[in-house]
Design a protein around this motif. Structure first.
Motif, PDB file in Angstrom:
ATOM      1  N   LYS A  41       0.831  -1.214   0.000  1.00 43.56           N
ATOM      2  CA  LYS A  41       0.000   0.000   0.000  1.00 43.56           C
ATOM      3  C   LYS A  41       0.861   1.258   0.000  1.00 43.56           C
ATOM      4  O   LYS A  41       0.600   2.211  -0.752  1.00 43.56           O
ATOM      5  N   HIS A  42       1.899   1.271   0.835  1.00 42.55           N
ATOM      6  CA  HIS A  42       2.745   2.458   0.934  1.00 42.55           C
ATOM      7  C   HIS A  42       3.437   2.751  -0.394  1.00 42.55           C
ATOM      8  O   HIS A  42       3.417   3.897  -0.883  1.00 42.55           O
ATOM      9  N   PHE A  43       4.046   1.724  -1.006  1.00 45.42           N
ATOM     10  CA  PHE A  43       4.833   1.964  -2.199  1.00 45.42           C
ATOM     11  C   PHE A  43       4.000   2.055  -3.469  1.00 45.42           C
ATOM     12  O   PHE A  43       4.514   2.413  -4.529  1.00 45.42           O
ATOM     13  N   SER A  44       2.689   1.750  -3.366  1.00 39.03           N
ATOM     14  CA  SER A  44       1.808   2.020  -4.508  1.00 39.03           C
ATOM     15  C   SER A  44       1.452   3.499  -4.556  1.00 39.03           C
ATOM     16  O   SER A  44       1.114   4.032  -5.616  1.00 39.03           O
ATOM     17  N   LEU A  50      15.802   3.587  -4.857  1.00 44.40           N
ATOM     18  CA  LEU A  50      17.026   3.017  -4.334  1.00 44.40           C
ATOM     19  C   LEU A  50      18.182   3.527  -5.186  1.00 44.40           C
ATOM     20  O   LEU A  50      18.231   3.279  -6.391  1.00 44.40           O
ATOM     21  N   ARG A  51      19.079   4.298  -4.551  1.00 48.05           N
ATOM     22  CA  ARG A  51      20.204   4.921  -5.268  1.00 48.05           C
ATOM     23  C   ARG A  51      19.710   5.758  -6.443  1.00 48.05           C
ATOM     24  O   ARG A  51      20.304   5.776  -7.517  1.00 48.05           O
ATOM     25  N   GLY A  52      18.584   6.408  -6.227  1.00 47.13           N
ATOM     26  CA  GLY A  52      18.052   7.298  -7.247  1.00 47.13           C
ATOM     27  C   GLY A  52      17.235   6.619  -8.330  1.00 47.13           C
ATOM     28  O   GLY A  52      16.726   7.280  -9.233  1.00 47.13           O
ATOM     29  N   LYS A  53      17.102   5.297  -8.274  1.00 47.07           N
ATOM     30  CA  LYS A  53      16.360   4.570  -9.294  1.00 47.07           C
ATOM     31  C   LYS A  53      15.060   4.021  -8.696  1.00 47.07           C
ATOM     32  O   LYS A  53      15.001   3.644  -7.531  1.00 47.07           O
ATOM     33  N   GLU A  54      14.029   3.949  -9.557  1.00 46.88           N
ATOM     34  CA  GLU A  54      12.743   3.442  -9.118  1.00 46.88           C
ATOM     35  C   GLU A  54      12.806   1.930  -8.894  1.00 46.88           C
ATOM     36  O   GLU A  54      13.398   1.194  -9.689  1.00 46.88           O
ATOM     37  N   VAL A  55      12.209   1.480  -7.792  1.00 46.16           N
ATOM     38  CA  VAL A  55      12.152   0.057  -7.460  1.00 46.16           C
ATOM     39  C   VAL A  55      10.689  -0.373  -7.442  1.00 46.16           C
ATOM     40  O   VAL A  55       9.861   0.256  -6.773  1.00 46.16           O
TER      41      VAL A  55
END
Length: 410
Positions: A41-44, A50-55
């Motif tokens: 829920k949080h990451f939606s 992570l290190r500037g890149k989307e995970v």
């Protein structure tokens, strides 16, 4: 793994964590379903970075993680060496030098996989391979890089014959018809492992010899005993003894310099063979006042020519055991020490500007001493500035100038 787990720690406990073989995916098992829902829920709503890149964080089809069973690899005479952070290029000579003290090596095969360099090291016995693994596991071939991760290999020796790598990457030491390995059979003094190895140049007994401990730079064997260099292709008017001293004293203790009139050549005698090898290794081909220097070992180990400049007692002979750690090839950036408190960036700019275009000047303090970094437009300009202005006075103090290992000034 720590960076990934830090993303989800605020939402609950982590039971298991598995990184997939590709290295691009991972599976995390949370303590319960509610904790997993909170993560999703949080990451939606807030993109994970992570290190500037989307995970991407999403549910897995697996309900529970089980640890993969790794096949047990028994001790064998074949080692798989994984070399992490390989800042220097690896070849069979380097690896033979590292592993051969622990037993007779029959074959070395080097190959690249993922972000690491890997190699098969084949010994003539299981005992020798086990001794090498025990002694070298976790060691660094060079300071700060090339860390060894060593395992027994599941591959049998007969399968390694299928690797068709170049000679520098693949060598069979049991086949005498193949190119020789004389370079790999260097003396123990030339060992390139840092820990537990000392390089002593005192054995040659010259005045000013410096005991060097630790790792010698890549390409320097430490076994040379010729102290004098022949430097050719010099500008016959603009290059003289002081400029050569300023340049070569960064790589060794300079004892004598002899300039040959109208010959565009000079002899430079250093305190010992290792220092001469350092200078040759880093300065050969370096640009100086319009010409690339040609450097080779001289047949004369001591300069006895008349009209030779003697620098034996020169106070600016700066080389010591610490210098070898910072030796580097000529670069666009100069490191300047012994800078007066009265000197401003503009003073340095005006002082060095006659030698080229200066991109940036940065003053700073380190260990309570004022220092500076100066970036020129080209390596040739920086080399000229060092040769011309090292030990020159600026506002009552004599500057000490050396090439910097930095690639950019931040």
């Amino acid at each position: 793994q720590e960076e990934l787990t830090d993303l989800v720690k605020p939402f609950g406990s982590i039971n298991k964590f598995i990184v997939m073989r590709s290295g691009k995916d991972a599976l995390l098992e949370m303590g319960d379903v509610e904790e997993a829902r909170s993560v999703i829920k949080h990451f939606s709503e807030d993109q994970a970075l992570l290190r500037g890149k989307e995970v991407q964080v999403e549910y897995s089809s697996r309900q529970k993680l089980s640890e993969p069973e790794n096949p047990k690899v028994e001790a064998s005479r074949v080692l798989l060496a994984i070399i992490h952070n390989p800042l220097y290029q690896m070849n069979v000579d380097i690896l033979h030098q590292v592993f051969s003290p622990h037993g007779n090596i029959e074959k070395i095969v080097i190959f690249h996989k993922a972000a690491a360099v890997q190699a098969f090291i084949v010994f003539d016995s299981d005992e020798a391979a086990a001794a090498a693994k025990s002694a070298l596991q976790g060691r660094q071939i060079f300071d700060g890089c090339c860390k060894l991760d060593i395992k027994f290999s599941i591959f049998a020796f007969r399968f390694l014959g299928n690797y068709k790598e170049p000679v520098k990457m693949n060598r069979d030491y049991t086949n005498n018809s193949l190119p020789g390995d004389s370079q790999s059979k260097t003396s123990p003094q030339a060992s390139i492992l840092g820990a537990g190895t000392a390089f002593s140049t005192m054995k040659q007994g010259g005045f000013g010899s410096v005991p060097l401990s630790g790792v010698l730079p890549f390409g320097v064997t430490g076994s040379n005993d010729k102290c004098t260099l022949l430097v050719s292709n010099l500008h016959e008017v603009l290059v003289y003894e002081e400029k050569l001293f300023n340049l070569f004293s960064g790589y060794g203790r300079v004892l004598r310099i002899k300039m040959f009139e109208n010959a565009k050549q000079a002899l430079v005698q250093l305190a010992d063979g290792v220092q001469a090898e350092l200078a040759l290794n880093f300065l050969k081909g370096a640009p100086l006042l319009g010409s690339a220097m040609e450097i080779s070992f001289s047949k004369h180990n001591t300069i006895r020519h008349p009209r030779t400049r003697d620098f034996t007692m020169d106070p600016y002979n700066r080389f010591n055991s610490e210098y070898v750690k910072n030796c580097c090839p000529p670069s666009k950036i100069l490191h300047i020490s012994n800078v007066s408190d009265e000197v401003e960036e503009g003073d340095l700019l005006n002082f060095l500007a006659p030698h080229g275009v200066i991109q940036r000047v940065k003053l700073f303090e380190s260990t309570n001493r004022r220092q500076a970094l100066v970036e020129f437009d080209t390596i040739e300009q920086a080399t000229e500035a060092l040769a011309s202005k090292h030990r020159s006075k600026l506002k009552a103090t004599s500057l000490r100038i050396a090439f910097s290992r930095y690639h950019a000034i931040r």
